[in-house]
Every structure is written in C-alpha cells, then in structure tokens.
Design an enzyme around this catalytic site. Structure first.
Site, short mmCIF file in Angstrom:
data_model
loop_
_atom_site.label_atom_id
_atom_site.label_comp_id
_atom_site.label_asym_id
_atom_site.label_seq_id
_atom_site.Cartn_x
_atom_site.Cartn_y
_atom_site.Cartn_z
N ASP A 67 37.57 48.30 48.04
CA ASP A 67 37.48 47.37 49.17
C ASP A 67 38.37 47.79 50.34
O ASP A 67 39.18 48.71 50.22
CB ASP A 67 37.83 45.94 48.71
CG ASP A 67 39.07 45.87 47.83
OD1 ASP A 67 39.86 46.84 47.83
OD2 ASP A 67 39.26 44.86 47.14
N ASP A 136 43.45 34.19 41.57
CA ASP A 136 42.27 33.31 41.47
C ASP A 136 41.15 33.94 40.63
O ASP A 136 40.03 33.45 40.63
CB ASP A 136 41.76 32.93 42.87
CG ASP A 136 41.23 34.15 43.66
OD1 ASP A 136 41.26 35.28 43.14
OD2 ASP A 136 40.79 33.94 44.81
N HIS A 138 39.80 36.96 40.97
CA HIS A 138 38.88 37.91 41.62
C HIS A 138 39.07 39.34 41.12
O HIS A 138 40.17 39.71 40.71
CB HIS A 138 38.98 37.84 43.15
CG HIS A 138 40.25 38.35 43.75
ND1 HIS A 138 40.83 37.80 44.85
CD2 HIS A 138 41.07 39.39 43.40
CE1 HIS A 138 41.92 38.47 45.16
NE2 HIS A 138 42.09 39.43 44.30
N GLU A 143 35.65 36.92 45.47
CA GLU A 143 36.34 35.65 45.30
C GLU A 143 35.52 34.69 44.44
O GLU A 143 34.31 34.92 44.24
CB GLU A 143 36.58 35.03 46.69
CG GLU A 143 37.42 35.89 47.62
CD GLU A 143 38.89 35.95 47.23
OE1 GLU A 143 39.23 35.74 46.05
OE2 GLU A 143 39.72 36.21 48.12
P1 PGA Z 1 48.03 42.81 43.10
O1 PGA Z 1 46.57 42.38 43.60
O2 PGA Z 1 47.85 44.04 42.26
O3 PGA Z 1 48.80 43.09 44.36
O4 PGA Z 1 48.58 41.67 42.32
C1 PGA Z 1 45.53 42.34 42.68
C2 PGA Z 1 44.26 41.84 43.32
O5 PGA Z 1 44.31 40.97 44.21
O6 PGA Z 1 43.18 42.32 42.92
#
Ligand code: PGA
Length: 261
Positions: A67, A136, A138, A143
């Site tokens: 992404d 959350d 995702h 999302e």
């Molecule tokens: P993080 O993010 O590794 O910074 O916790 C993970 C994500 O949002 O997929």
C-alpha cells in the site's frame, strides 16, 4: 493456519527472515510481497544482515508492496516508497526495476490499480506475502468493512488507523485519509502469508483474526481461508487467544521436533 508464539519481537523477526530467506534461496527469482509499519522493521534488519554477512542474494527478486498513502510523493519522508528505500531497498540488491510500490501520486488511480494487479500476475504471483495487522484488524489498508474479495483500489482510512499512524506525522491532521492498497482478495492469492504482530495493542485484533468469525469486521480473519498462513506473534499479542495452549502444544510436537522423532 499456523500460530507460533515467540518470547520476543527479535525472535519473531528472525523467524520471519528465515522464511523469506528460504523462499529466496529455493527460488532466486522469488516474488516477495512486502509491508511497511513498525512491525516488519526487525525482519528487514535481519534480511539486511543476512545479505551482508551471509550473501543472501536478491539480485533476481521482484517485490510488491501492499500500500501507499494517496497524495504523498516517493520522496515524502512518511511515504511508503521512502520507508522501503530507507529501511530495506538501499541496503540490499533488489534491482530497482523489480521494485513495485503503489503510486500515491498517479493521475489515474483506476488504471494504476488495474496495472498493479496485472503486473503481479505477469510476474507469476506472490510467493510469500509479509503482513502486519492494524489494531482494528486491518491487513494492508483493508479497513473493517472491506470486501474479503476486494482488489487493489483506493480506500478511505478508518479513524482508528489515522490515530494509530499520527505518531509518524507532525499532527493527526497531516495523516492522509486515503490510501491505495492491495485488496484482501489480492493478498489471499499469494502462495504463503506471513502475518507478524507484537505487543498488547494487537491482542484484540489477533484474537479476532485467528479465532473470531471470518468477517469484514476484521479483514485479517480472511487468513483463516488461506491454506498456508503463518501467524508469528509475541506473548502479549497472544493474550486474547483462547486456544493458546493448543498452539503451543502443536509447536512442541511438530513432526520432526525432538520429542516426536
Ligand atoms: P504497525 O502497523 O506495524 O506500525 O503496528 C501495522 C498495520 O497497520 O498494518
């Protein structure tokens, strides 16, 4: 779905790096699916070490990132292009022409997303896809509410994600609200999925992903549908797992483990 609980973040990173290195050693022209965020930093550090000290060779490897924020150019210090260059690509020998990160600045997102999907297919599909997980639930920027069949597209970020990611920007208002992201359906087509998580703030999401219903409410739960998904987590991220003892029992008694041979 294989759930492996490690004592430390460092051990998660080393174990994940061993899987990626094995993939590349078995198939020099492997296609790697890569992720950004804090979680895979240890994995990239270990792969860089293996490249420098053990000759791990990425010279025929192709990569696809999950992404990118819409509106951030590749030289913006919070863009995922920049993150990948700084934390991985400039330290290893993946040919620049083999690197794919979704464009956050294309003039035609629909055309770009279609091209990205086609390009993955042209390269033979992703051999191993690295994933983090949002608080959350995702995966990539899919999302809650994202179709489990979704493809690469523009997604509006959830408030929770904007709050989680505000720590990297000067203020919450600076966090872009749109991202271009591989879909859940795109991710599920990779041959192998490697989801990494550590820390108590991931425990609820991991509980829902591993033991909850398969649901758009937690897009990581789609990994339950994949025949080769590995969840590598630390003790804190495992705290909500009801079957935790069973996962540990499985690892202790894996065929080939010392007490089974
Ligand atoms: P993080 O993010 O590794 O910074 O916790 C993970 C994500 O949002 O997929």
């Amino acid at each position: 779905m294989e759930v492996i609980i490690y004592p430390t973040y460092d051990e998660i990173s080393k174990a994940a790096a061993a899987v990626v290195a094995e993939t590349v050693n078995n198939k020099p022209n492997a296609v790697l699916g890569l992720a950004t965020g804090s979680t895979p930093l240890g994995l990239y550090k270990e792969l860089i070490r293996m490249h420098r000290e053990e000759g791990l060779d990425f010279s025929h490897v192709t990569t696809f990132n999950l992404d990118e924020y819409v509106g951030l150019s590749p030289d913006h210090d919070q863009s995922y292009h920049y993150f990948m260059d700084e934390n991985f690509f400039k330290h290893v020998n993946v040919p620049p022409e083999n690197v794919h990160v979704p464009s956050g600045t294309t003039q035609n997102y629909r055309a770009f997303c279609e091209w990205y999907e086609d390009r993955i297919d042209e390269c033979g599909g992703i051999d191993v896809q690295v994933l983090g997980i949002g608080s959350d639930g995702h995966i990539a920027f899919n999302e809650p509410g994202s179709s489990l069949g979704s493809r690469t597209r523009i997604k509006t970020l959830a408030k929770q994600t904007i709050e989680d990611n505000a720590r990297f920007f000067e203020s919450k208002e600076d966090v872009p609200i749109y991202a271009i992201t591989m879909g859940v359906g795109t991710i599920l087509e990779a041959d192998k999925l490697l989801l990494l998580a550590n820390g108590a703030n991931k425990a609820a999401a991991i509980g829902a992903a591993v033991e909850g219903p398969v649901s758009v409410a937690c897009t990581a739960s789609a990994l339950q549908l994949h025949p080769d998904s590995v969840i590598m987590i630390d003790q804190k991220a495992a705290e909500n797992l009801k079957m935790r003892e069973y996962y540990e029992w499985i690892q202790a008694n894996k065929p080939g483990a010392p007490n089974t041979s």
